[in-house]
Design an enzyme around this catalytic site. Structure first.
Site, short mmCIF file in Angstrom:
data_model
loop_
_atom_site.label_atom_id
_atom_site.label_comp_id
_atom_site.label_asym_id
_atom_site.label_seq_id
_atom_site.Cartn_x
_atom_site.Cartn_y
_atom_site.Cartn_z
CE1 TYR A 49 44.17 38.61 36.66
CE2 TYR A 49 43.21 36.79 35.80
CZ TYR A 49 43.25 38.32 35.91
OH TYR A 49 42.55 38.93 35.28
N GLY A 56 42.62 41.62 35.14
CA GLY A 56 43.11 42.55 34.07
C GLY A 56 44.72 43.26 34.25
#
Length: 506
Positions: A49, A56
């Site tokens: 990530y 997000g």
């Protein structure tokens, strides 16, 4: 000061308030480098990530290798969207130190150039322009920290030698080079609780000052009314099993140890009962704002000490996402950026500071109301009653300021609003909590300023200058250097500001 691992709040004070310079220990630099090299290798063929994904709710989108560096710049620039009043340079410096410390733990995978540039900015008092409004405190202080990251990449604005200037211009003056984004420097800088923690550290320092001033003023008022000493005694306060109360009472006994005004109950009310009048001339017990100071300020001190403990834990924690673990050779995804710990503590701190302010306002009212103190003229007016006004005007200021703090003491911690396409469905509002807490603290200094001037005027009226404790005499002398004894009415606001500055520097 050489930084290696754990930073105490006292270290923050030395660096932020006393402007002590910092160095980075070799162990720290090696730890940062090991984390960076591990992440660089580990992320080559894995989905991480914020390294090769969007952010997000857009984390489901894969980012091509050739776009990963630009991704970080896009994140920084797009989130540099704060507004409102700028944070003070002192607060921003604390934020930078908190960010440097957490990145130095080796759990963030940043290039060592990040911590080196942060160190240089701190040492040279170059503070990024960061606004009060923007963060919701759940992916940490995303917006505020974006403004910090913006400066590190050589963009945005800074405060430098008292002026707001472009980062590019100041970097040229100071010979500083922006960082070059390597893997996840944008996300690592932005994803954390360092702004709320930095403001919180400054708040805690100032709240500690307020507590000491409140103790000092409370002692002085007890002297003015020649109170009995048993409500401060170790024997009485020892029967209540709260450390804060016992510490406050002990501090008060120390302050009053050489006072000629504090009385012993056994010398006045425990003798000659038959000879006493039907209605006692002397008060048997003082009003609560005088008699219950250890019980009122005790919870303030206990809360402050817990706030300081939580702040130290947060500042010395990895608080971004994901967490890079070199020991386990793994990257963990989670939510260490969530600011609930700081948000709750800032709410608690502003609550007790408001109570401290309310105590000061009630003590002030006691001095100003001749009907209840029965020893001073109305409004401690040293001039002609009816013609002069004494401290009448400034009481309005103290009352309105206290009322504002009471309103501001409503919780931010429970005011979560989902946002970010509901990805951030419960947030901390930690930075808002810290900023509002700061406002309550500033209000407290203003109310204590008015109380301090009134106390000095009361000592003047009673002629107690040579009978008060050395602690109160010191306060009297210092304030008299700022504002003379006055009987004629005069414009008060410049004196208020100067006494406030004096108290804030104590």
């Amino acid at each position: 000061m050489k930084i290696s691992s754990f930073l105490e709040l006292n270290d923050f004070q030395k660096i932020i308030v006393e402007n002590e310079k910092i160095e980075l220990d070799d162990l720290l630099v090696n730890r940062v480098e090991a984390s960076f090299q591990f992440l660089k290798e580990f992320s080559k063929n894995k989905i991480i990530y914020g390294v090769n994904t969007g952010f997000g709710p857009m984390a489901q989108f894969k980012i091509n290798n050739e776009d990963t560096h630009q991704l970080q710049y896009n994140l920084i620039r797009s989130h540099s969207s704060g507004i409102g009043n700028p944070l003070s340079p002192q607060e921003v410096k604390a934020c930078m130190l908190a960010r440097l410390n957490t990145l130095s733990l080796g759990n963030s995978g940043v290039h060592h150039s990040v911590v080196f540039l942060l160190k240089e900015l701190i040492n040279r008092d170059v503070t990024p322009l960061i606004f009060e409004h923007g963060g919701v405190g759940a992916s940490g202080d995303l917006v505020q920290l974006a403004h910090l990251a913006l400066v590190l990449i050589g963009e945005g604005e800074v405060f430098y030698k008292g002026e707001r200037r472009s980062t590019k211009e100041v970097f040229e003056i100071e010979g500083l080079e922006p960082i070059q984004v390597e893997i996840r420097e944008g996300l690592a800088l932005m994803n954390g609780t360092s702004v709320m923690s930095g403001i919180g550290a400054v708040n805690a320092y100032k709240a500690s000052q307020l507590t000491e001033i409140s103790i000092k003023l409370s002692c002085a008022i007890n002297e003015i009314v020649q109170a009995y000493d048993d409500h401060l005694s170790e024997a009485l306060n020892g029967t209540k099993r709260h450390a804060g109360q016992q510490k406050i009472a002990a501090k008060m006994r120390t302050h009053l140890s050489d006072s000629q005004l504090i009385r012993k109950r056994e010398d006045h009310l425990y003798t000659n009962f038959e000879e006493q009048e039907e209605v006692f001339k002397d008060k048997v017990q003082e009003y609560y704002s005088l008699r219950c100071v250890p019980q009122i300020l005790g919870p303030v001190l206990d809360t402050l000490e817990n706030v300081e403990n939580v702040l130290e834990n947060e500042i010395n924690s990895a608080n971004d996402n994901p967490i890079i673990n070199v020991k386990d050779q793994h990257v963990y995804h989670g939510g260490n950026f969530h600011g609930d710990y700081i948000s709750l503590e800032m709410d608690k701190l502003k609550l007790v500071v408001t109570k401290l302010t309310m105590l000061a306002e009630r003590q002030l009212n006691y001095l100003l109301n001749s009907k209840i103190n029965e020893i001073l003229p109305p409004f401690v007016n040293l001039g002609k009653l009816g013609f002069n006004f004494g401290m009448q005007g400034v009481q309005f200021t103290a009352t309105s300021t206290t009322a504002e703090s009471q309103m501001l003491s409503n919780s931010m911690y429970v005011h979560s609003i989902p946002n970010n396409n509901d990805n951030q469905d419960i947030v901390s509002m930690g930075t808002n909590a810290a900023v509002i807490c700061r406002k309550v603290i500033e209000n407290a200094f203003e109310v204590l300023t008015i109380e301090a001037i009134t106390i000095v005027q009361a000592v003047e009226y009673l002629g107690f200058q040579d009978k008060v404790s050395s602690s109160t005499k010191e306060l009297y002398d210092e304030i008299r250097n700022i504002i003379p004894a006055f009987s004629d009415d005069m414009v008060m606001y410049p004196y208020l500001e100067n006494v406030k500055k004096y108290l804030m520097a104590m």
